[in-house]
Write an enzyme that holds these catalytic residues in place. Structure first.
Site, PDB file in Angstrom:
ATOM      1  N   ASP A 106      26.399  47.336  17.187  1.00  0.00           N
ATOM      2  CA  ASP A 106      27.684  48.015  17.306  1.00  0.00           C
ATOM      3  C   ASP A 106      28.421  47.491  18.533  1.00  0.00           C
ATOM      4  OD1 ASP A 106      29.588  49.838  16.357  1.00  0.00           O
ATOM      5  OD2 ASP A 106      28.961  51.354  17.785  1.00  0.00           O
ATOM      6  N   HIS A 113      40.313  52.375  23.076  1.00  0.00           N
ATOM      7  CA  HIS A 113      39.151  53.266  23.139  1.00  0.00           C
ATOM      8  C   HIS A 113      38.399  53.088  24.453  1.00  0.00           C
ATOM      9  CE1 HIS A 113      35.612  55.517  21.878  1.00  0.00           C
ATOM     10  NE2 HIS A 113      34.852  54.454  22.093  1.00  0.00           N
ATOM     11  N   GLU A 179      32.618  58.233  15.237  1.00  0.00           N
ATOM     12  CA  GLU A 179      33.305  57.017  15.645  1.00  0.00           C
ATOM     13  C   GLU A 179      33.760  56.315  14.373  1.00  0.00           C
ATOM     14  OE1 GLU A 179      31.123  54.588  18.379  1.00  0.00           O
ATOM     15  OE2 GLU A 179      31.418  56.007  20.026  1.00  0.00           O
ATOM     16  N   GLU A 181      34.960  53.327  12.415  1.00  0.00           N
ATOM     17  CA  GLU A 181      34.783  51.901  12.657  1.00  0.00           C
ATOM     18  C   GLU A 181      34.881  51.105  11.362  1.00  0.00           C
ATOM     19  OE1 GLU A 181      31.320  51.007  14.960  1.00  0.00           O
ATOM     20  OE2 GLU A 181      31.449  52.834  16.162  1.00  0.00           O
ATOM     21  N   ASP A 213      29.924  55.816  13.037  1.00  0.00           N
ATOM     22  CA  ASP A 213      28.787  55.714  13.944  1.00  0.00           C
ATOM     23  C   ASP A 213      28.685  57.021  14.732  1.00  0.00           C
ATOM     24  OD1 ASP A 213      26.631  54.267  15.055  1.00  0.00           O
ATOM     25  OD2 ASP A 213      27.799  53.908  16.862  1.00  0.00           O
ATOM     26  N   ARG A 217      27.362  62.975  22.242  1.00  0.00           N
ATOM     27  CA  ARG A 217      27.927  62.591  23.539  1.00  0.00           C
ATOM     28  C   ARG A 217      27.142  63.153  24.715  1.00  0.00           C
ATOM     29  NH1 ARG A 217      30.818  58.221  22.184  1.00  0.00           N
ATOM     30  NH2 ARG A 217      32.407  58.693  20.617  1.00  0.00           N
ATOM     31  N   GLN A 220      23.987  61.083  24.957  1.00  0.00           N
ATOM     32  CA  GLN A 220      24.396  59.745  25.364  1.00  0.00           C
ATOM     33  C   GLN A 220      24.721  59.684  26.863  1.00  0.00           C
ATOM     34  OE1 GLN A 220      27.962  58.424  23.408  1.00  0.00           O
ATOM     35  NE2 GLN A 220      27.978  56.421  24.402  1.00  0.00           N
ATOM     36  N   LYS A 233      22.806  57.656  19.749  1.00  0.00           N
ATOM     37  CA  LYS A 233      23.453  56.874  18.690  1.00  0.00           C
ATOM     38  C   LYS A 233      22.539  56.603  17.497  1.00  0.00           C
ATOM     39  CE  LYS A 233      27.423  55.539  20.703  1.00  0.00           C
ATOM     40  NZ  LYS A 233      28.759  55.603  20.097  1.00  0.00           N
ATOM     41  N   THR A 237      24.004  56.432  11.177  1.00  0.00           N
ATOM     42  CA  THR A 237      25.235  55.652  11.049  1.00  0.00           C
ATOM     43  C   THR A 237      25.559  55.608   9.565  1.00  0.00           C
ATOM     44  OG1 THR A 237      24.708  54.269  12.970  1.00  0.00           O
ATOM     45  CG2 THR A 237      26.326  53.407  11.409  1.00  0.00           C
ATOM     46  N   GLU A 338      37.870  61.307  22.412  1.00  0.00           N
ATOM     47  CA  GLU A 338      39.202  60.842  22.827  1.00  0.00           C
ATOM     48  C   GLU A 338      40.287  61.803  22.351  1.00  0.00           C
ATOM     49  OE1 GLU A 338      40.275  56.435  22.457  1.00  0.00           O
ATOM     50  OE2 GLU A 338      38.635  56.716  21.030  1.00  0.00           O
TER      51      GLU A 338
END
Length: 394
Positions: A106, A113, A179, A181, A213, A217, A220, A233, A237, A338
Site C-alpha cells: 500500500d 492526504h 481508506e 483507494e 484499506d 487509527r 495504528q 492495517k 483490505t 481527514e
C-alpha cells in the site's frame, strides 16, 4: 444463442468488459466478463479451459499480447450472439475474490492526504516528511486478509493509547476508519533481483480494482513508530469483484500534478500519467465524499518502479494500492480521519453526528472513468459492513 442487450447508458458496455470470478448455485467458480447486467462465462463462450478456474491468475500470467487478443475476441463475441449456456444474469450469480493475491503493498501517493495527516499529527512541523516528494512512500501489507466486496469486516482489537491515558490498554479499536483507494493487479511478474523499468508498467499490470484499506487509527497511532503500520492495517483490505483492464482505461489517462523536484532517473517518465477516475464514498447509504484519483501525485508506473527498484520480485496476482485518494476540498477526502479532522469536525450521517465507524455501519465505494466511446465505465463497488469484535476478553 443469446443476444445481450446493452443499454446505451450502461457503465458495463463494450468499452469496459471487466473480468471477475463468479459461481452459479451449486456450481464451481469460473472466470467471466461483465456485459451490461449479465456475466459471460468465458470457458463456455471461448471454449478455453484457462477460464474454467477459480481465479484470474492463470489467464493473467499469459501476458499482455494474450490480454489484447482475448479482449478483441470477447468484444466481437458479445457484439453478436453468445451461447445460451454462457450467459447469466448478474443477479443470479455469486461474485468472488477475482484473483489469488500474492503480496500486497500500500502506497501513500496523495499529496492532499499526506499533507492533511501531517497537519493533524504534526501541527508544529512541515506537513510532508522530507522524503515524500522524492519517492512513493509505502508499506507491505498482508495479502491473506484481502477480501472481496460483501465480506463482513470484524472490528479489530489491539493495543491503543489515547493522549490522555497514562498507559496502553488492550481492546477494540475505537477509531475504525476507511481508506478509499485504487489498486493495481500485477499480471506478469518479475524475477528476484530484476527491477521493473518504468516503461514496462503496461506490460506488467493487468488491471485495476477499487480498494478499501480499513484502518484502526488508535491501534495504528500507538504502534507505527518506528517501523510503520502493522496491526492497525493488517486485519482487512477489501477489493471490488471486477478487475477493469488497463486496456479499458486508455481514455482515462491524464497528467499527474507537477512533480517538483524532478524525480530520480528510475522514477522519471517522459509524461507521468495518472487516471481521471471519480470515486464516491457512501456511509450507510449517504454519499459523504467524492475523491478524485486524478489528484494523485505519484503515478501507477512510478509506484511499481519504486516497489521493485531494490530487486524485489513480483508475482502474478500481486496487488499494490495507491493509498488514500483525497482532493483539495473537504468533500473530496477519502478517509474519515481527514473528513472529520481527527474526529473534531463530525459529519452528519442518517441525521446523526458521526466521526469513526460503529458496529453495523456499511461503507460502499464506487467509481467511474471515461470510456473510449465518450461515455463512462464503472468499477462496480466494494461494499462491506462492520461487525463486532471477536476476542477472548470480550
Amino acid at each position: 444463442m443469446t443476444t445481450i442487450d446493452i443499454p446505451d447508458d450502461s457503465l458495463f458496455g463494450l468499452d469496459n468488459l471487466p473480468y471477475g470470478v463468479f459461481s452459479t448455485p451449486g456450481g464451481e467458480r469460473r472466470v467471466g466478463v461483465r456485459v451490461g447486467d449479465h456475466v459471460v462465462d468465458l470457458a463456455v463462450a471461448l471454449d478455453d479451459e484457462v477460464f474454467a478456474r477459480p481465479a484470474l491468475n492463470a489467464f493473467m500470467a499469459q501476458g499482455h499480447a494474450r490480454w489484447v487478443e482475448v479482449r478483441e475476441r470477447v468484444t466481437e463475441l458479445v457484439s453478436g450472439d453468445v451461447p445460451d449456456a454462457a450467459v447469466h444474469a448478474v443477479a443470479d450469480v455469486t461474485l468472488h475474490l477475482p484473483f489469488e493475491v500474492g503480496d500486497y503493498v500500500d502506497f501513500y501517493a496523495s499529496e492532499h492526504h499526506a499533507s492533511n495527516l501531517g497537519r493533524l499529527f504534526r501541527p508544529d512541523s512541515e506537513p510532508l516528511m522530507p522524503n515524500w516528494k522524492h519517492l512513493p512512500v509505502g508499506y507491505h501489507g498482508r495479502g491473506g486478509t484481502v477480501v472481496v466486496s460483501g465480506t463482513d469486516v470484524v472490528r479489530p482489537c489491539g493495543q491503543r493509547k489515547a493522549p490522555d491515558e497514562a498507559a496502553p490498554t488492550f481492546g477494540e479499536s475505537r477509531r475504525l476508519d476507511i481508506e478509499a483507494e485504487l489498486g493495481f493487479v500485477v499480471g506478469t511478474g518479475s524475477e528476484l533481483g530484476s527491477p521493473v523499468p518504468i516503461e514496462e508498467f503496461a506490460e506488467r499490470v493487468f488491471g485495476a480494482v477499487l480498494v478499501n484499506d480499513w484502518s484502526a487509527r488508535d491501534i495504528q497511532s500507538w504502534e507505527y513508530v518506528p517501523l510503520g503500520p502493522f496491526l492497525g492495517k493488517s486485519f482487512a483490505t477489501s477489493v471490488s469483484p471486477w478487475v477493469v483492464p488497463l486496456l479499458a482505461l486508455q481514455k482515462a489517462r491524464v497528467a499527474t500534478p507537477p512533480q517538483d523536484p524532478t524525480p530520480l532517473p528510475y522514477l522519471r517518465e517522459n509524461a507521468p500519467w495518472g487516471l481521471d477516475i471519480e470515486l464516491a464514498v457512501e456511509w450507510n447509504g449517504e454519499v459523504v465524499s467524492r475523491p478524485p484519483y486524478r489528484e494523485m501525485y505519484w503515478s501507477p508506473a512510478q509506484m511499481l518502479a519504486h516497489l521493485t527498484v531494490n530487486g524485489a520480485s513480483t508475482r502474478t496476482g500481486d496487488l499494490y494500492a495507491s493509498g488514500t485518494i483525497s482532493g483539495p476540498e473537504r468533500d473530496q477526502r477519502g478517509a474519515f480521519i481527514e473528513l472529520t479532522w481527527g474526529g473534531k469536525e463530525p459529519v452528519r450521517v442518517g441525521g446523526e453526528e458521526r466521526t469513526f465507524l460503529q458496529d453495523g455501519d456499511e461503507v460502499a465505494l464506487t467509481a467511474t472513468a471515461p470510456g473510449a466511446s465518450g461515455g463512462r465505465i464503472s468499477f462496480g463497488e466494494v461494499r462491506n459492513r462492520i461487525v463486532p469484535a471477536n476476542h477472548p476478553g470480550r
